[in-house]
Design a protein around this motif. Structure first.
Motif, PDB file in Angstrom:
ATOM      1  N   ALA A   1       0.929  -1.289  -0.005  1.00  0.00           N
ATOM      2  CA  ALA A   1       0.011   0.011  -0.025  1.00  0.00           C
ATOM      3  C   ALA A   1       0.908   1.135  -0.028  1.00  0.00           C
ATOM      4  CB  ALA A   1      -0.925  -0.048   1.293  1.00  0.00           C
ATOM      5  N   ALA A   2       1.831   1.130   0.838  1.00  0.00           N
ATOM      6  CA  ALA A   2       2.935   2.165   0.969  1.00  0.00           C
ATOM      7  C   ALA A   2       3.633   2.591  -0.661  1.00  0.00           C
ATOM      8  CB  ALA A   2       3.814   2.130   1.992  1.00  0.00           C
ATOM      9  N   VAL A   3       3.734   1.305  -1.330  1.00  0.00           N
ATOM     10  CA  VAL A   3       4.492   1.526  -2.619  1.00  0.00           C
ATOM     11  C   VAL A   3       3.530   2.196  -3.707  1.00  0.00           C
ATOM     12  CG1 VAL A   3       5.405   0.182  -4.333  1.00  0.00           C
ATOM     13  CG2 VAL A   3       6.051  -0.413  -2.289  1.00  0.00           C
ATOM     14  N   VAL A   4       2.341   1.896  -3.506  1.00  0.00           N
ATOM     15  CA  VAL A   4       1.204   2.577  -4.259  1.00  0.00           C
ATOM     16  C   VAL A   4       1.177   3.914  -4.221  1.00  0.00           C
ATOM     17  CG1 VAL A   4      -1.083   2.538  -4.829  1.00  0.00           C
ATOM     18  CG2 VAL A   4       0.028   0.141  -4.720  1.00  0.00           C
ATOM     19  N   GLU A   5       1.002   4.278  -2.746  1.00  0.00           N
ATOM     20  CA  GLU A   5       1.001   5.711  -2.564  1.00  0.00           C
ATOM     21  C   GLU A   5       2.165   6.457  -3.026  1.00  0.00           C
ATOM     22  OE1 GLU A   5       0.304   8.659   1.388  1.00  0.00           O
ATOM     23  OE2 GLU A   5       0.279   6.449   1.652  1.00  0.00           O
ATOM     24  N   ARG A   6       3.514   6.163  -2.694  1.00  0.00           N
ATOM     25  CA  ARG A   6       4.521   6.705  -2.969  1.00  0.00           C
ATOM     26  C   ARG A   6       4.887   6.536  -4.358  1.00  0.00           C
ATOM     27  NH1 ARG A   6       9.331   5.890   1.078  1.00  0.00           N
ATOM     28  NH2 ARG A   6      10.316   7.003  -0.370  1.00  0.00           N
TER      29      ARG A   6
ATOM     30  N   GLU B   1      -0.606  -2.664  -6.985  1.00  0.00           N
ATOM     31  CA  GLU B   1      -2.046  -2.497  -7.041  1.00  0.00           C
ATOM     32  C   GLU B   1      -2.752  -3.886  -7.116  1.00  0.00           C
ATOM     33  OE1 GLU B   1      -2.159   2.057  -8.883  1.00  0.00           O
ATOM     34  OE2 GLU B   1      -1.831   0.297 -10.386  1.00  0.00           O
ATOM     35  N   SER B   2      -2.174  -4.681  -7.987  1.00  0.00           N
ATOM     36  CA  SER B   2      -2.735  -5.901  -8.103  1.00  0.00           C
ATOM     37  C   SER B   2      -2.628  -6.779  -6.663  1.00  0.00           C
ATOM     38  CB  SER B   2      -1.711  -6.779  -9.019  1.00  0.00           C
ATOM     39  OG  SER B   2      -2.159  -8.407  -9.081  1.00  0.00           O
ATOM     40  N   LEU B   3      -1.714  -6.825  -6.098  1.00  0.00           N
ATOM     41  CA  LEU B   3      -1.380  -7.522  -4.786  1.00  0.00           C
ATOM     42  C   LEU B   3      -2.509  -6.926  -3.603  1.00  0.00           C
ATOM     43  CD1 LEU B   3       2.266  -7.917  -4.506  1.00  0.00           C
ATOM     44  CD2 LEU B   3       0.852  -9.530  -4.911  1.00  0.00           C
ATOM     45  N   THR B   4      -2.792  -5.565  -4.015  1.00  0.00           N
ATOM     46  CA  THR B   4      -3.881  -4.820  -3.058  1.00  0.00           C
ATOM     47  C   THR B   4      -5.320  -4.919  -3.457  1.00  0.00           C
ATOM     48  OG1 THR B   4      -3.121  -2.782  -3.799  1.00  0.00           O
ATOM     49  CG2 THR B   4      -2.113  -3.513  -1.812  1.00  0.00           C
ATOM     50  N   GLY B   5      -5.667  -5.482  -4.679  1.00  0.00           N
ATOM     51  CA  GLY B   5      -6.906  -5.752  -4.985  1.00  0.00           C
ATOM     52  C   GLY B   5      -7.332  -4.382  -5.895  1.00  0.00           C
ATOM     53  N   GLN B   6      -6.506  -3.621  -6.243  1.00  0.00           N
ATOM     54  CA  GLN B   6      -6.687  -2.501  -6.989  1.00  0.00           C
ATOM     55  C   GLN B   6      -6.897  -2.833  -8.549  1.00  0.00           C
ATOM     56  OE1 GLN B   6      -5.304   1.360  -5.152  1.00  0.00           O
ATOM     57  NE2 GLN B   6      -4.326  -0.135  -4.057  1.00  0.00           N
ATOM     58  N   THR B   7      -7.635  -3.623  -8.969  1.00  0.00           N
ATOM     59  CA  THR B   7      -7.625  -4.256 -10.405  1.00  0.00           C
ATOM     60  C   THR B   7      -7.614  -3.287 -11.465  1.00  0.00           C
ATOM     61  OG1 THR B   7      -8.601  -6.175  -9.405  1.00  0.00           O
ATOM     62  CG2 THR B   7      -8.671  -5.792 -11.856  1.00  0.00           C
ATOM     63  N   THR B   8      -8.306  -2.313 -11.420  1.00  0.00           N
ATOM     64  CA  THR B   8      -8.688  -1.161 -12.624  1.00  0.00           C
ATOM     65  C   THR B   8      -7.266  -0.591 -12.749  1.00  0.00           C
ATOM     66  OG1 THR B   8     -10.869  -1.315 -12.177  1.00  0.00           O
ATOM     67  CG2 THR B   8      -9.904   0.562 -13.508  1.00  0.00           C
ATOM     68  N   GLU B   9      -6.913  -0.200 -11.656  1.00  0.00           N
ATOM     69  CA  GLU B   9      -5.684   0.706 -11.673  1.00  0.00           C
ATOM     70  C   GLU B   9      -4.468   0.042 -12.149  1.00  0.00           C
ATOM     71  OE1 GLU B   9      -7.775   0.408  -8.909  1.00  0.00           O
ATOM     72  OE2 GLU B   9      -8.537   2.479  -8.490  1.00  0.00           O
TER      73      GLU B   9
ATOM     74  N   SER C   1       4.339 -13.298 -10.426  1.00  0.00           N
ATOM     75  CA  SER C   1       3.430 -13.869  -9.744  1.00  0.00           C
ATOM     76  C   SER C   1       2.560 -12.742  -8.925  1.00  0.00           C
ATOM     77  CB  SER C   1       3.955 -14.841  -8.743  1.00  0.00           C
ATOM     78  OG  SER C   1       4.959 -14.266  -7.824  1.00  0.00           O
ATOM     79  N   ASP C   2       3.280 -11.523  -8.979  1.00  0.00           N
ATOM     80  CA  ASP C   2       2.615 -10.325  -8.311  1.00  0.00           C
ATOM     81  C   ASP C   2       1.466 -10.057  -9.208  1.00  0.00           C
ATOM     82  OD1 ASP C   2       4.518 -10.075  -6.564  1.00  0.00           O
ATOM     83  OD2 ASP C   2       5.430  -8.385  -7.274  1.00  0.00           O
ATOM     84  N   LEU C   3       1.221 -10.257 -10.332  1.00  0.00           N
ATOM     85  CA  LEU C   3       0.256 -10.222 -11.333  1.00  0.00           C
ATOM     86  C   LEU C   3      -0.905 -11.161 -11.394  1.00  0.00           C
ATOM     87  CD1 LEU C   3       2.222  -8.215 -14.232  1.00  0.00           C
ATOM     88  CD2 LEU C   3       0.750  -7.271 -12.379  1.00  0.00           C
ATOM     89  N   ASP C   4      -0.557 -12.126 -10.503  1.00  0.00           N
ATOM     90  CA  ASP C   4      -1.542 -13.495 -10.553  1.00  0.00           C
ATOM     91  C   ASP C   4      -2.969 -13.126 -10.248  1.00  0.00           C
ATOM     92  OD1 ASP C   4       0.241 -15.105 -11.367  1.00  0.00           O
ATOM     93  OD2 ASP C   4       0.431 -16.025  -9.646  1.00  0.00           O
ATOM     94  N   PRO C   5      -3.431 -11.917  -9.300  1.00  0.00           N
ATOM     95  CA  PRO C   5      -4.490 -11.535  -8.961  1.00  0.00           C
ATOM     96  C   PRO C   5      -5.460 -10.980 -10.211  1.00  0.00           C
ATOM     97  CG  PRO C   5      -3.206 -11.087  -7.347  1.00  0.00           C
ATOM     98  CD  PRO C   5      -2.285 -11.429  -8.539  1.00  0.00           C
ATOM     99  N   ILE C   6      -4.532 -10.657 -11.209  1.00  0.00           N
ATOM    100  CA  ILE C   6      -5.163  -9.777 -12.395  1.00  0.00           C
ATOM    101  C   ILE C   6      -5.096 -10.838 -13.722  1.00  0.00           C
ATOM    102  CG2 ILE C   6      -5.280  -7.381 -11.100  1.00  0.00           C
ATOM    103  CD1 ILE C   6      -2.923  -6.810 -13.362  1.00  0.00           C
ATOM    104  N   ARG C   7      -4.587 -11.997 -13.394  1.00  0.00           N
ATOM    105  CA  ARG C   7      -4.185 -12.740 -14.860  1.00  0.00           C
ATOM    106  C   ARG C   7      -5.385 -13.087 -15.517  1.00  0.00           C
ATOM    107  NH1 ARG C   7       0.494 -13.832 -16.087  1.00  0.00           N
ATOM    108  NH2 ARG C   7       1.583 -13.393 -14.024  1.00  0.00           N
ATOM    109  N   GLU C   8      -6.595 -13.305 -14.717  1.00  0.00           N
ATOM    110  CA  GLU C   8      -7.763 -13.770 -15.608  1.00  0.00           C
ATOM    111  C   GLU C   8      -8.698 -12.805 -16.257  1.00  0.00           C
ATOM    112  OE1 GLU C   8      -8.109 -17.087 -16.225  1.00  0.00           O
ATOM    113  OE2 GLU C   8      -6.191 -17.375 -15.124  1.00  0.00           O
ATOM    114  N   GLU C   9      -8.232 -11.323 -15.911  1.00  0.00           N
ATOM    115  CA  GLU C   9      -8.863 -10.185 -16.547  1.00  0.00           C
ATOM    116  C   GLU C   9      -8.771 -10.233 -18.294  1.00  0.00           C
ATOM    117  OE1 GLU C   9     -11.038  -7.836 -14.866  1.00  0.00           O
ATOM    118  OE2 GLU C   9     -10.484  -9.210 -13.009  1.00  0.00           O
ATOM    119  N   PRO C  10      -9.815 -10.046 -18.683  1.00  0.00           N
ATOM    120  CA  PRO C  10      -9.675  -9.893 -20.158  1.00  0.00           C
ATOM    121  C   PRO C  10      -8.592  -9.124 -20.783  1.00  0.00           C
ATOM    122  CG  PRO C  10     -12.211  -9.927 -19.303  1.00  0.00           C
ATOM    123  CD  PRO C  10     -11.229  -9.872 -18.243  1.00  0.00           C
TER     124      PRO C  10
END
Length: 224
Positions: free
Chosen positions: A144-149, A171-179, A202-211
């Motif tokens: 989250a701090a990385v995203v902010e800064r 952002e992927s790891l913190t559930g901010q898919t659109t961003e 693997s950091d992008l695995d949470p958004i890997r199934e997005e079209p």
């Protein structure tokens, strides 16, 4: 800045990842043709060059950077594939991609200048030196701090593909898919290398199934 610049190494603000301070010469001067930075030591014994190699045995050495180091002042010792080499001021050290390298200060206020580039290829200034001070937050898991800064850094440096890419990962790891998808698209627009990075990150695995992701990034099997 006009057609030239004159600056002392001490006038370039340091970036610090908590381990090795760096003065981002390339970014400070707006250089786009080659990578160049300065590493500074406060005390004897300080590690000046992080231990690394530019390519491992699985990678094509021709696609990775050669590096040239110049001990500008003070005295250093380089460790190259486990061999120690004394390097007083005025010493050049040339290192090919697969050589494991690091360097330590033998005297306080030692300065090493590093220059790098990939043979036969135009320089791709992705801006890794701008990511440098955020790396310790990432390694600590404070995404989250990385995203902010990181977003603040992107606003100030909108041509740094690595900032866009690494912020997208966090952002992927913190559930901010659109961003995350928006920043990944921008990273790839700035440098095609990030399309390849994304295939196995693997950091992008949470958004890997997005079209959008699947249109943008080939599957690992297809990338082989």
């Amino acid at each position: 800045m006009g057609g030239y610049a004159v600056v002392h190494v001490d006038d370039i603000p340091e970036q610090d990842d908590g381990r090795v301070p760096i003065r981002p010469v390339r970014h400070h001067l707006g250089i786009t043709g080659f990578g160049v930075n300065a590493w500074t030591a406060r005390s004897a014994g300080d590690r000046m060059i992080p231990e690394h190699q530019e390519a491992d045995e699985a990678e094509d050495e021709a696609d990775r950077d050669e590096e040239l180091y110049l001990v500008l002042q003070g005295r250093a010792v380089f460790e190259l594939d486990g061999e120690r080499h004394d390097a007083p001021a005025g010493t050049f050290v040339f290192v090919r991609p697969r050589v494991n390298r690091t360097a330590f200060a033998e005297e306080p206020a030692t300065v090493i200048v590093s220059v790098g580039g990939t043979p036969g290829k135009p320089y791709d200034p992705v801006g890794w030196e701008l990511w440098y001070p955020l790396r310790r937050l990432y390694e600590a898991g404070d995404y989250a701090a990385v995203v902010e800064r990181g977003r603040e850094a992107i606003e100030a440096n909108p041509s740094s593909g690595l900032l866009f890419y690494n912020v997208a990962c966090c952002e992927s790891l913190t559930g901010q898919t659109t961003e995350a998808l928006e920043h990944l698209v921008k990273a790839i627009e700035l440098s095609e290398r990030f399309r390849d990075y994304a295939t196995r990150d693997s950091d992008l695995d949470p958004i890997r199934e997005e079209p959008i992701f699947q249109e943008l990034v080939p599957s690992p099997a297809a990338a082989r």
